[in-house]
Design a protein around this motif. Structure first.
Motif, PDB file in Angstrom:
ATOM      1  N   SER A  23      -2.891   9.032   5.762  1.00 23.95           N
ATOM      2  CA  SER A  23      -4.240   9.596   5.897  1.00 23.95           C
ATOM      3  C   SER A  23      -4.591  10.468   4.694  1.00 23.95           C
ATOM      4  CB  SER A  23      -4.389  10.372   7.204  1.00 23.95           C
ATOM      5  OG  SER A  23      -3.545  11.494   7.226  1.00 23.95           O
ATOM      6  N   GLY A  24      -3.601  11.114   4.094  1.00 27.61           N
ATOM      7  CA  GLY A  24      -3.835  11.918   2.896  1.00 27.61           C
ATOM      8  C   GLY A  24      -4.336  11.101   1.722  1.00 27.61           C
ATOM      9  N   ILE A  25      -3.870   9.863   1.613  1.00 31.85           N
ATOM     10  CA  ILE A  25      -4.321   8.965   0.534  1.00 31.85           C
ATOM     11  C   ILE A  25      -5.826   8.723   0.657  1.00 31.85           C
ATOM     12  CG2 ILE A  25      -4.173   6.570  -0.305  1.00 31.85           C
ATOM     13  CD1 ILE A  25      -1.110   6.766   0.336  1.00 31.85           C
ATOM     14  N   PHE A  26      -6.308   8.544   1.871  1.00 37.58           N
ATOM     15  CA  PHE A  26      -7.736   8.319   2.105  1.00 37.58           C
ATOM     16  C   PHE A  26      -8.521   9.621   1.913  1.00 37.58           C
ATOM     17  CE2 PHE A  26      -5.640   4.855   4.209  1.00 37.58           C
ATOM     18  CZ  PHE A  26      -6.438   3.772   3.904  1.00 37.58           C
ATOM     19  N   LEU A  27      -7.954  10.725   2.377  1.00 39.42           N
ATOM     20  CA  LEU A  27      -8.610  12.030   2.270  1.00 39.42           C
ATOM     21  C   LEU A  27      -8.861  12.400   0.806  1.00 39.42           C
ATOM     22  CD1 LEU A  27      -9.549  14.694   3.632  1.00 39.42           C
ATOM     23  CD2 LEU A  27      -7.176  15.480   3.414  1.00 39.42           C
ATOM     24  N   LYS A  28      -7.870  12.206  -0.042  1.00 41.65           N
ATOM     25  CA  LYS A  28      -8.001  12.546  -1.465  1.00 41.65           C
ATOM     26  C   LYS A  28      -9.140  11.773  -2.128  1.00 41.65           C
ATOM     27  CE  LYS A  28      -3.144  13.596  -2.142  1.00 41.65           C
ATOM     28  NZ  LYS A  28      -1.878  13.073  -2.662  1.00 41.65           N
ATOM     29  N   ARG A  29      -9.431  10.589  -1.632  1.00 41.74           N
ATOM     30  CA  ARG A  29     -10.463   9.742  -2.225  1.00 41.74           C
ATOM     31  C   ARG A  29     -11.783   9.817  -1.469  1.00 41.74           C
ATOM     32  NH1 ARG A  29      -5.641   8.664  -3.044  1.00 41.74           N
ATOM     33  NH2 ARG A  29      -4.859   7.682  -4.931  1.00 41.74           N
ATOM     34  N   HIS A  30     -11.847  10.695  -0.470  1.00 37.56           N
ATOM     35  CA  HIS A  30     -13.048  10.878   0.349  1.00 37.56           C
ATOM     36  C   HIS A  30     -13.505   9.569   0.988  1.00 37.56           C
ATOM     37  CE1 HIS A  30     -13.437  14.977  -1.055  1.00 37.56           C
ATOM     38  NE2 HIS A  30     -13.212  14.526  -2.273  1.00 37.56           N
ATOM     39  N   ILE A  31     -12.527   8.788   1.471  1.00 33.81           N
ATOM     40  CA  ILE A  31     -12.835   7.531   2.154  1.00 33.81           C
ATOM     41  C   ILE A  31     -12.488   7.711   3.633  1.00 33.81           C
ATOM     42  CG2 ILE A  31     -12.236   5.088   2.381  1.00 33.81           C
ATOM     43  CD1 ILE A  31     -11.762   5.084  -0.663  1.00 33.81           C
ATOM     44  N   ASN A  32     -13.482   7.479   4.479  1.00 33.37           N
ATOM     45  CA  ASN A  32     -13.315   7.657   5.911  1.00 33.37           C
ATOM     46  C   ASN A  32     -12.588   6.460   6.522  1.00 33.37           C
ATOM     47  OD1 ASN A  32     -13.768   9.070   8.383  1.00 33.37           O
ATOM     48  ND2 ASN A  32     -15.381   7.596   8.855  1.00 33.37           N
ATOM     49  N   ILE A  63      -6.145   2.006  -3.219  1.00 34.54           N
ATOM     50  CA  ILE A  63      -5.529   2.563  -2.009  1.00 34.54           C
ATOM     51  C   ILE A  63      -4.280   1.777  -1.628  1.00 34.54           C
ATOM     52  CG2 ILE A  63      -5.850   2.816   0.489  1.00 34.54           C
ATOM     53  CD1 ILE A  63      -8.801   3.544  -0.206  1.00 34.54           C
ATOM     54  N   VAL A  64      -4.374   0.448  -1.637  1.00 36.05           N
ATOM     55  CA  VAL A  64      -3.218  -0.389  -1.303  1.00 36.05           C
ATOM     56  C   VAL A  64      -2.076  -0.101  -2.277  1.00 36.05           C
ATOM     57  CG1 VAL A  64      -2.381  -2.786  -1.254  1.00 36.05           C
ATOM     58  CG2 VAL A  64      -4.475  -2.167  -0.040  1.00 36.05           C
ATOM     59  N   GLY A  65      -2.386   0.059  -3.554  1.00 40.95           N
ATOM     60  CA  GLY A  65      -1.370   0.410  -4.542  1.00 40.95           C
ATOM     61  C   GLY A  65      -0.701   1.743  -4.229  1.00 40.95           C
ATOM     62  N   GLN A  66      -1.495   2.730  -3.827  1.00 37.54           N
ATOM     63  CA  GLN A  66      -0.947   4.046  -3.462  1.00 37.54           C
ATOM     64  C   GLN A  66      -0.116   3.962  -2.183  1.00 37.54           C
ATOM     65  OE1 GLN A  66      -1.071   7.154  -5.074  1.00 37.54           O
ATOM     66  NE2 GLN A  66      -1.609   5.724  -6.704  1.00 37.54           N
ATOM     67  N   LEU A  67      -0.586   3.177  -1.227  1.00 42.33           N
ATOM     68  CA  LEU A  67       0.166   3.013   0.024  1.00 42.33           C
ATOM     69  C   LEU A  67       1.543   2.422  -0.243  1.00 42.33           C
ATOM     70  CD1 LEU A  67      -2.701   1.658   2.301  1.00 42.33           C
ATOM     71  CD2 LEU A  67      -1.543   3.864   2.565  1.00 42.33           C
ATOM     72  N   GLU A  68       1.608   1.437  -1.132  1.00 38.58           N
ATOM     73  CA  GLU A  68       2.884   0.778  -1.415  1.00 38.58           C
ATOM     74  C   GLU A  68       3.863   1.692  -2.155  1.00 38.58           C
ATOM     75  OE1 GLU A  68       1.938  -3.095  -3.129  1.00 38.58           O
ATOM     76  OE2 GLU A  68       2.129  -3.941  -1.115  1.00 38.58           O
ATOM     77  N   LYS A  69       3.378   2.781  -2.721  1.00 38.85           N
ATOM     78  CA  LYS A  69       4.262   3.742  -3.386  1.00 38.85           C
ATOM     79  C   LYS A  69       4.970   4.671  -2.399  1.00 38.85           C
ATOM     80  CE  LYS A  69       1.785   3.813  -7.763  1.00 38.85           C
ATOM     81  NZ  LYS A  69       0.973   4.623  -8.696  1.00 38.85           N
ATOM     82  N   GLN A  70       4.505   4.674  -1.147  1.00 41.13           N
ATOM     83  CA  GLN A  70       5.144   5.506  -0.127  1.00 41.13           C
ATOM     84  C   GLN A  70       6.528   4.937   0.187  1.00 41.13           C
ATOM     85  OE1 GLN A  70       3.683   8.434   1.083  1.00 41.13           O
ATOM     86  NE2 GLN A  70       2.332   7.884  -0.612  1.00 41.13           N
TER      87      GLN A  70
END
Length: 177
Positions: A23-32, A63-70
């Motif tokens: 959820s933080g990944i989405f929050l940082k980008r202001h995407i609901n 976002i998908v790229g950031q998610l895969e870094k988790q």
């Protein structure tokens, strides 16, 4: 670039704190996040997050790229609506008096392909599965009669194109056992 609705599938281990990081990944980008569902996947010990967002393809790729870094994430994918088969579920709690006093309620239930799942002296519960627009339509029809309680699930979906995740997940399962 045009905004569209995207369904993001995240396959992961089931570890504490991952939902917070996602959820933080989405929050940082202001995407609901418009819808979120988490459940077991087709592979033992692997969970699947189904996340619905309305954004541009550029942003969803990032976002998908950031998610895969988790660390706990095995793989993430995104699809547009025409590439998925999806449903939501909802339940409505309605006063029992209305069922007997308003014959129109029975017609609404039948016409919307809903079902009554529980009946008591004071209330009855209607269940509806379908697209968000179908659930909203039923909500709009029942609203004038008074809805005591209402809840809608997040989207659940499967992709139409074959996803290579199954073989990757089977390899993951072999490694973890």
């Amino acid at each position: 670039m045009e905004k569209k609705t995207f369904t993001i599938s995240v396959y992961s281990e089931n570890n504490v704190g991952l939902l917070n990081r996602i959820s933080g990944i989405f929050l940082k980008r202001h995407i609901n996040i418009e819808s979120l569902n988490v459940s077991e996947s087709e592979i033992e010990n692997v969970f699947r997050f189904v996340i619905v967002v309305h954004t541009t393809e550029n942003w969803v790729k990032r976002i998908v790229g950031q998610l895969e870094k988790q660390i706990d994430v095995i793989r993430a994918f995104y699809h547009v609506d025409k590439e998925t088969i999806y449903q939501e579920s909802a339940i409505f709690k309605i006063s029992s008096d209305l069922f007997f006093d308003e014959g129109q309620i029975e017609t609404i239930i039948k016409d919307s392909n809903s079902s009554i799942v529980s009946v008591s002296r004071d209330f009855f519960v209607i269940a509806k599965t379908g697209r968000r627009s179908e659930i909203q339509e039923l909500y709009d029809e029942l609203q004038p009669f008074g809805i005591m309680q209402f809840v809608r699930s997040g989207r659940i979906s499967v992709s139409k194109p074959q996803m290579k995740i199954s073989s990757l997940l089977q390899e993951f399962q072999t490694i973890t056992h």
